[in-house]
Design an enzyme around this catalytic site. Structure first.
Site, mmCIF file in Angstrom:
data_model
loop_
_atom_site.group_PDB
_atom_site.id
_atom_site.type_symbol
_atom_site.label_atom_id
_atom_site.label_comp_id
_atom_site.label_asym_id
_atom_site.label_seq_id
_atom_site.Cartn_x
_atom_site.Cartn_y
_atom_site.Cartn_z
ATOM 1 N N GLU A 142 4.620 -0.361 -9.257
ATOM 2 C CA GLU A 142 4.743 -1.613 -8.630
ATOM 3 C C GLU A 142 3.963 -2.444 -9.201
ATOM 4 O O GLU A 142 2.658 -2.393 -9.105
ATOM 5 C CB GLU A 142 4.282 -1.685 -6.995
ATOM 6 C CG GLU A 142 4.659 -2.808 -6.136
ATOM 7 C CD GLU A 142 4.508 -2.831 -4.716
ATOM 8 O OE1 GLU A 142 4.121 -3.593 -4.060
ATOM 9 O OE2 GLU A 142 4.652 -1.717 -4.332
ATOM 10 N N LYS A 153 1.058 -0.113 4.372
ATOM 11 C CA LYS A 153 1.917 0.122 3.136
ATOM 12 C C LYS A 153 1.053 -0.271 2.021
ATOM 13 O O LYS A 153 0.780 0.210 0.954
ATOM 14 C CB LYS A 153 3.194 -0.501 3.112
ATOM 15 C CG LYS A 153 4.069 -0.185 2.082
ATOM 16 C CD LYS A 153 3.931 -1.192 0.654
ATOM 17 C CE LYS A 153 4.681 -0.632 -0.352
ATOM 18 N NZ LYS A 153 4.656 -1.605 -1.501
#
Length: 437
Positions: A85, A279
């Site tokens: 990411e 998260k």
């Protein structure tokens, strides 16, 4: 494409990939080229990777980056992070640099206890079962001596075994609930081996006991460790005078501190926000767990169970302002290892542990928790100041450019344009299309 394949596991690697390519692709040779391009040119190294799992056809690369300047308990660390990411490594690095001039991160190991259970049913007098358990409990320890000997030499082993009556939850359901110390190993194989011996001892002793009648029945259902380790805890924290929070995007540190604390409080009471909040923490945690060859699925499962331990899913991190001091902290369960498994097999995992200066399991717990807290701080700082998308989309720009296979000249023009323009997928696509007209 709609037929089952027989004996797939017995096929050679070449036969497997040929079957995949011919069965699922209109251009088999192109698929084969992609699969082969990700093989390691070192055949011995590729074989090592092939044997990590079953039916291996290739390697899926995840970028391995590093985040420097982490001041943890007075010592600087460069933390390896494996993640796909955009902006995670950059955000962690930025948070590390921010706190390195404000006292750094402090960590505390609260406990390192791990858990395993033998699940069984018993149809009979529970008081008799409890008396029976007290009599045979020493045998659980003595009959696992061959398994625990080496672990005991390292200071670990079985801590305790309890009989738990769970009939209020499920008919005739009982547990042997055991706690373990596994030192620098994650300990899954050790714990499961002990549990299976417990089960064997339980069944044998029950069969030989004179205490029970012919109507009393005991059946072992399963023996397995738990990935929920609420007593294998590490605390990571940062704090400084509110005035010291001032920087480029924080011109009013008091206002920033108050907004930051409120943002955390929202995550404490609102599950929809808490999931995304946590998260972000796991972006940092998982990246370190993966880079060091540990089981990030086990960590994820245990962490999210811990976040729900009070009956509602909530924030893992907390913040407060007290006597002019801003504090931000987190306690998180992390069952990690630095010996065994991939830690001694995967060359890049070994390299990552070298970068971390060969940490013990508890030191790795501390480092991993700090990475999670740093990532959370970076996200909350962006959310409460400039917004999350400004930095994230700048980092994501490369992915969009690569998606459209931009030339070097196009890449330069795109990056120059978006230095002063908000980045969005549609805006980049529109710019590229206009450029190519």
């Amino acid at each position: 494409m709609n037929n089952a394949v027989a004996g797939f596991s017995k096929l050679s690697k070449k036969e497997k990939i040929n079957w995949i390519a011919n069965e699922y692709f209109s251009t088999p040779e192109e698929a084969l080229n992609i699969i082969r391009n990700y093989w390691n040119s070192d055949e011995k190294l590729q074989q090592l990777h092939d044997e990590f799992i079953e039916n291996t056809i290739s390697n899926l690369y995840i970028p391995l980056g590093v985040a420097p300047n982490f001041l943890i308990n007075g010592k600087y660390k460069t933390i390896p992070m494996a993640i796909e990411e955009s902006s995670v490594v950059a955000a962690a690095s930025k948070a590390a640099k921010f706190w390195s001039t404000r006292g750094g991160f402090k960590t505390t190991i609260i406990n390192t206890e791990k858990i395993g259970q033998v699940h069984f049913t018993f149809n009979g007098d529970a008081e008799k079962l409890q008396s029976f358990f007290q009599v045979i409990k020493p045998k659980f320890f003595s009959e696992t001596q061959s398994i625990t000997k080496n672990m005991q030499q390292r200071g670990g082993g079985i801590l305790d075994i309890q009989l738990k009556d769970k009939r209020n939850l499920l008919e005739n359901y009982f547990q042997l609930h055991a706690t373990f110390e596994t030192k620098d190993s994650m300990g899954a194989n050790f714990i499961n081996s002990c549990l299976e011996q417990f089960a064997s001892t339980l069944k044998e002793e029950f069969h030989n006991a004179q205490l029970f009648s012919a109507d009393d029945k005991l059946e072992v259902i399963m023996s397995i460790l738990s990935n929920y380790v609420p007593h294998c805890l590490v605390r990571a924290e940062v704090s400084c005078p509110i005035e010291d929070l001032s920087e480029k995007h924080i011109t009013n540190p008091h206002e920033f501190a108050e907004r930051f604390v409120q943002a955390v409080q929202i995550a404490e009471i609102e599950p929809f926000r808490a999931v995304t909040h946590n998260k972000g923490i796991m972006n940092g945690v998982d990246a370190v767990v993966l880079a060091t060859g540990n089981d990030f699925r086990a960590i994820e499962a245990g962490v999210h169970a811990y976040a729900s331990r009070n009956g509602q899913y909530s924030s893992l991190s907390h913040a407060k302002i007290e006597n002019g001091i801003f504090s931000f902290w987190m306690e998180i369960p992390l069952a990690l290892g630095t010996v065994g498994g991939l830690t001694s097999l995967h060359p890049l995992v070994k390299l990552c542990l070298e970068i971390l200066q060969k940490p013990s399991a508890t030191e790795l717990m501390e480092i991993t928790a700090v990475a999670g807290l740093a990532q959370n701080f970076a996200a909350l700082r962006s959310l409460t100041t400039t917004g999350i998308q400004e930095g994230h989309m700048k980092m994501h720009l490369n992915n969009i450019i690569n998606q459209f296979e931009a030339t070097d000249e196009e890449r330069h023009l795109i990056k120059t344009h978006f230095k002063k323009t908000a980045v969005s997928h549609s805006a980049v696509v529109e710019f590229i299309e206009n450029l190519r007209k």
